[in-house]
Design a protein around this motif. Structure first.
Motif, PDB file in Angstrom:
ATOM      1  N   PRO A 115       0.922  -1.348   0.038  1.00  0.00           N
ATOM      2  CA  PRO A 115       0.282  -0.021   0.085  1.00  0.00           C
ATOM      3  C   PRO A 115       0.783   1.251  -0.020  1.00  0.00           C
ATOM      4  N   ASP A 116       2.088   1.380   0.504  1.00  0.00           N
ATOM      5  CA  ASP A 116       2.959   2.378   0.402  1.00  0.00           C
ATOM      6  C   ASP A 116       3.357   2.782  -0.866  1.00  0.00           C
ATOM      7  N   PHE A 117       3.681   1.701  -1.526  1.00  0.00           N
ATOM      8  CA  PHE A 117       4.529   1.736  -2.852  1.00  0.00           C
ATOM      9  C   PHE A 117       3.218   1.930  -4.066  1.00  0.00           C
ATOM     10  N   LEU A 118       1.994   1.258  -3.779  1.00  0.00           N
ATOM     11  CA  LEU A 118       1.199   1.332  -5.106  1.00  0.00           C
ATOM     12  C   LEU A 118       0.096   2.279  -4.803  1.00  0.00           C
ATOM     13  N   SER A 119       0.226   3.121  -3.715  1.00  0.00           N
ATOM     14  CA  SER A 119      -0.440   4.336  -3.672  1.00  0.00           C
ATOM     15  C   SER A 119       0.330   5.388  -3.057  1.00  0.00           C
ATOM     16  N   ASP A 120      -0.111   6.641  -3.067  1.00  0.00           N
ATOM     17  CA  ASP A 120       1.055   7.778  -2.654  1.00  0.00           C
ATOM     18  C   ASP A 120       1.100   7.570  -1.396  1.00  0.00           C
ATOM     19  N   PRO A 121       2.506   7.727  -0.776  1.00  0.00           N
ATOM     20  CA  PRO A 121       2.788   7.567   0.771  1.00  0.00           C
ATOM     21  C   PRO A 121       2.045   8.587   1.528  1.00  0.00           C
ATOM     22  N   GLY A 122       1.816   9.798   0.902  1.00  0.00           N
ATOM     23  CA  GLY A 122       1.186  10.752   1.654  1.00  0.00           C
ATOM     24  C   GLY A 122      -0.549  10.682   1.654  1.00  0.00           C
ATOM     25  N   ALA A 123      -1.185   9.731   0.920  1.00  0.00           N
ATOM     26  CA  ALA A 123      -2.373   9.314   1.093  1.00  0.00           C
ATOM     27  C   ALA A 123      -3.026   9.181   2.380  1.00  0.00           C
ATOM     28  N   ASP A 124      -4.406   9.609   2.440  1.00  0.00           N
ATOM     29  CA  ASP A 124      -4.858   9.284   3.796  1.00  0.00           C
ATOM     30  C   ASP A 124      -4.750   7.766   4.279  1.00  0.00           C
ATOM     31  N   PHE A 125      -4.535   7.560   5.450  1.00  0.00           N
ATOM     32  CA  PHE A 125      -4.309   6.274   6.119  1.00  0.00           C
ATOM     33  C   PHE A 125      -5.628   5.377   5.794  1.00  0.00           C
ATOM     34  N   GLY A 126      -6.632   5.907   5.526  1.00  0.00           N
ATOM     35  CA  GLY A 126      -8.071   5.330   5.555  1.00  0.00           C
ATOM     36  C   GLY A 126      -7.841   4.463   4.278  1.00  0.00           C
ATOM     37  N   VAL A 127      -7.271   4.942   3.175  1.00  0.00           N
ATOM     38  CA  VAL A 127      -7.117   4.053   1.897  1.00  0.00           C
ATOM     39  C   VAL A 127      -5.585   3.608   1.685  1.00  0.00           C
ATOM     40  N   ARG A 128      -4.641   3.985   2.549  1.00  0.00           N
ATOM     41  CA  ARG A 128      -3.201   3.534   2.276  1.00  0.00           C
ATOM     42  C   ARG A 128      -3.211   2.086   3.065  1.00  0.00           C
ATOM     43  N   ASN A 129      -3.792   1.255   2.557  1.00  0.00           N
ATOM     44  CA  ASN A 129      -4.017  -0.036   3.406  1.00  0.00           C
ATOM     45  C   ASN A 129      -4.141  -1.164   2.151  1.00  0.00           C
ATOM     46  N   ILE A 130      -4.571  -2.380   2.708  1.00  0.00           N
ATOM     47  CA  ILE A 130      -4.941  -3.223   1.700  1.00  0.00           C
ATOM     48  C   ILE A 130      -6.350  -3.305   1.306  1.00  0.00           C
ATOM     49  N   ILE A 131      -7.241  -2.506   2.211  1.00  0.00           N
ATOM     50  CA  ILE A 131      -8.474  -2.135   1.622  1.00  0.00           C
ATOM     51  C   ILE A 131      -8.645  -1.306   0.654  1.00  0.00           C
ATOM     52  N   GLY A 132      -7.833  -0.232   0.718  1.00  0.00           N
ATOM     53  CA  GLY A 132      -7.582   0.845  -0.201  1.00  0.00           C
ATOM     54  C   GLY A 132      -7.128   0.361  -1.541  1.00  0.00           C
ATOM     55  N   LEU A 133      -6.153  -0.547  -1.430  1.00  0.00           N
ATOM     56  CA  LEU A 133      -5.230  -1.328  -2.477  1.00  0.00           C
ATOM     57  C   LEU A 133      -6.532  -2.281  -3.408  1.00  0.00           C
ATOM     58  N   ALA A 134      -7.125  -2.921  -2.679  1.00  0.00           N
ATOM     59  CA  ALA A 134      -8.320  -3.779  -3.403  1.00  0.00           C
ATOM     60  C   ALA A 134      -9.257  -2.772  -3.958  1.00  0.00           C
ATOM     61  N   ALA A 135      -9.778  -1.859  -3.517  1.00  0.00           N
ATOM     62  CA  ALA A 135     -10.584  -0.917  -4.270  1.00  0.00           C
ATOM     63  C   ALA A 135      -9.945  -0.429  -5.409  1.00  0.00           C
ATOM     64  N   LYS A 136      -8.617  -0.162  -5.639  1.00  0.00           N
ATOM     65  CA  LYS A 136      -7.707   0.395  -6.551  1.00  0.00           C
ATOM     66  C   LYS A 136      -7.594  -0.816  -7.678  1.00  0.00           C
ATOM     67  N   ASN A 137      -7.227  -1.961  -7.204  1.00  0.00           N
ATOM     68  CA  ASN A 137      -6.794  -2.807  -8.186  1.00  0.00           C
ATOM     69  C   ASN A 137      -7.184  -4.170  -7.289  1.00  0.00           C
TER      70      ASN A 137
END
Length: 482
Positions: A115-137
């Motif tokens: 989640p740190d590498f496949l999203s912006d490291p500065g993104a909100d912690f609510g999406v900077r996780n496996i759930i946010g990654l699942a929504a994206k990919n």
């Protein structure tokens, strides 16, 4: 007086820790410490237990890597009882353990690190996780979840219990593998292998190759490395000799039998953490100065790839050659631990297929009889996070009189602290303390994939305890400290 920045809790790791960063008045980072704030004490309360109970007890040390403790403990018991296990038992043990390593490495990269590498490291912690990654990919995460789950299920089929195994016993394995089980496991192993090949290619394309030109320009910590190799210098997780390299050794290694680890590694306690700080004994001391890290070494995925001469499986060996061609023969940067971890997942996937393709793994001779004796036994395996040492002493009735554990994360405690200090100085100097900056400091810790629950052990003396009583507004009204 300056001020302190505190990151608590450290997120997307196993266990509990905080980072305390001390700033000077100018905003310059003066010091930083990773403080492990939980205590287990297995080394003490295992004393008095029968040796044969140890492999079952120690799986409770950690819910992420119970197999590593289960395996190292059983090997320590084998050594203490002076028993050579049947070859079939060794194959079953290694097959289960290979699946466990894959499960753990995939869990770390895709659930905790990616989640740190496949999203912006500065993104909100609510999406900077496996759930946010699942929504994206969603397809990527679905495949990763399936492969990780399948590797975990393989250990369950082999041992009847994936998360609290009790199948590995002193003298071998508690039950034979049937041909039906082998035929069930083999296609699962092949599917996991297919995914790990994809995972390495995916991560190289999306993370490692694009980021390496930028990362390699950053300051890095230079340390020694510790890992296990087989008789021919090949990477091995289950058995072999330990290799220890120090900076400036010019390619030379100290190679020794695991039971002799005390001759090469010394342990030290700090008054600000419940983690021991091992260091290279020949260095004479441990220095937590990033400019002069005397005695500091690392034991993890990058360390294992650095100390081995080659990898015995074809796909992983090919990836090792590309890795070394890209980053050099003895790289140091903590970021590369992620890349090394996926190469190891590929190796263990291949190794599981090799072992399960051998019909001899179903031979019913899986256990030798053991007799309680007085003595000492040392069991060592390469845990997902690094070298794991179980050292037991017992009396003539087979009861434990002394236990010493050096857990993978413990080996890395000094290096992790120094890496965090260097990152804090690079990122936070000037007083920056926004969410993105603090997350980048955490990313250094996550590169080690630490297991803080495993690592907490006391090295002599009284256990320091501090109790704080707070009122309804959260203000400290009383402190008791021994």
């Amino acid at each position: 007086m300056g001020k302190k920045l505190v990151i608590e809790p450290v997120t997307r790791v196993e266990g509990h820790a905080r980072v305390t960063i001390v700033l000077e008045d100018s905003g310059k980072v003066k010091d930083a410490r990773v403080q492990v704030i939980e205590m287990r004490g297995f080394e003490k309360f295992c004393v008095g237990r029968p040796v044969e109970e140890m492999p079952r007890i120690v799986t409770a040390i950690c819910g992420i890597c119970p197999w590593a403790h289960h395996m190292a403990s059983s090997k320590a018991a084998d050594a203490l009882f002076d028993v050579q296990i049947p070859e079939t038992a060794r194959k079953i043990r290694e097959a289960a353990y290979s699946a466990h390593i894959v499960h753990s490495h995939l869990l770390h990269f895709f659930f905790l690190a990616a989640p740190d590498f496949l999203s912006d490291p500065g993104a909100d912690f609510g999406v900077r996780n496996i759930i946010g990654l699942a929504a994206k990919n969603p397809d990527l995460v679905r495949r990763a979840v399936r492969a990780r789950h399948m590797a975990q299920e393989m250990t369950g089929i082999i041992a009847a219990n994936a998360t609290r195994p009790d199948a590995v016993v002193p003298g071998g394995f508690s039950r034979a593998m049937s041909e039906e089980q082998r035929q069930e496991l083999l296609p699962m192993a092949r599917e996991v292998l297919e995914f790990t090949r994809f995972a390495v290619d995916f991560a190289k394309e999306k993370v490692f190759i694009p980021l390496w030109p930028q990362v390699k320009e950053e300051p890095f910590l230079a340390t020694g490395f510790l890992g296990t190799v087989d008789a021919n210098g090949g990477l091995n997780f289950y058995d072999g000799r330990l290799r220890l390299k120090q900076p400036g050794d010019n390619g030379n290694y100290k190679e020794f039998d695991p039971k002799d680890y005390r001759d090469f590694i010394e342990e030290q306690a700090m008054d600000w953490s419940y983690v021991k700080f091992p260091f290279v004994r020949s260095a004479g001391r441990l220095s937590l100065d990033p400019e002069d890290p005397v005695g500091v070494y690392r034991s993890n995925s990058l360390a294992r790839l650095n100390v081995c001469d080659h990898i015995t499986t074809p796909f992983a060996q090919q990836e090792l050659l590309e890795f070394r061609e890209t980053v050099g023969r003895m790289p140091q940067h903590a970021f590369l631990q992620h890349w090394a971890r996926l190469i190891e997942a590929l190796y263990n996937s291949e190794r599981a297929v090799e072992l399960l393709s051998d019909p001899e793994i179903t031979n019913p001779n899986v256990r030798e009889t053991v007799t309680p004796v007085a003595g000492r036994g040392v069991g060592v395996v390469e845990a997902p996070r690094g070298t794991l040492i179980h050292d037991y002493e017992a009396d003539d009735k087979g009861f434990i009189t002394k236990v010493n554990l050096i857990v993978a994360t413990t080996h890395n405690s000094a290096a992790m602290n120094l890496d965090v200090l260097m990152a804090a100085r690079r990122i936070l100097d000037g007083g920056r303390s926004d969410e993105e900056a603090l997350n980048k400091v955490e990313m250094v810790i996550r590169s080690y994939d630490p297991c803080f629950s495993c690592s907490t052990h006391m090295l002599g003396g009284a256990l320091p305890v501090k109790l704080q009583f707070r009122d309804t507004r959260g203000q400290v009204i009383r402190t008791i400290q021994n």
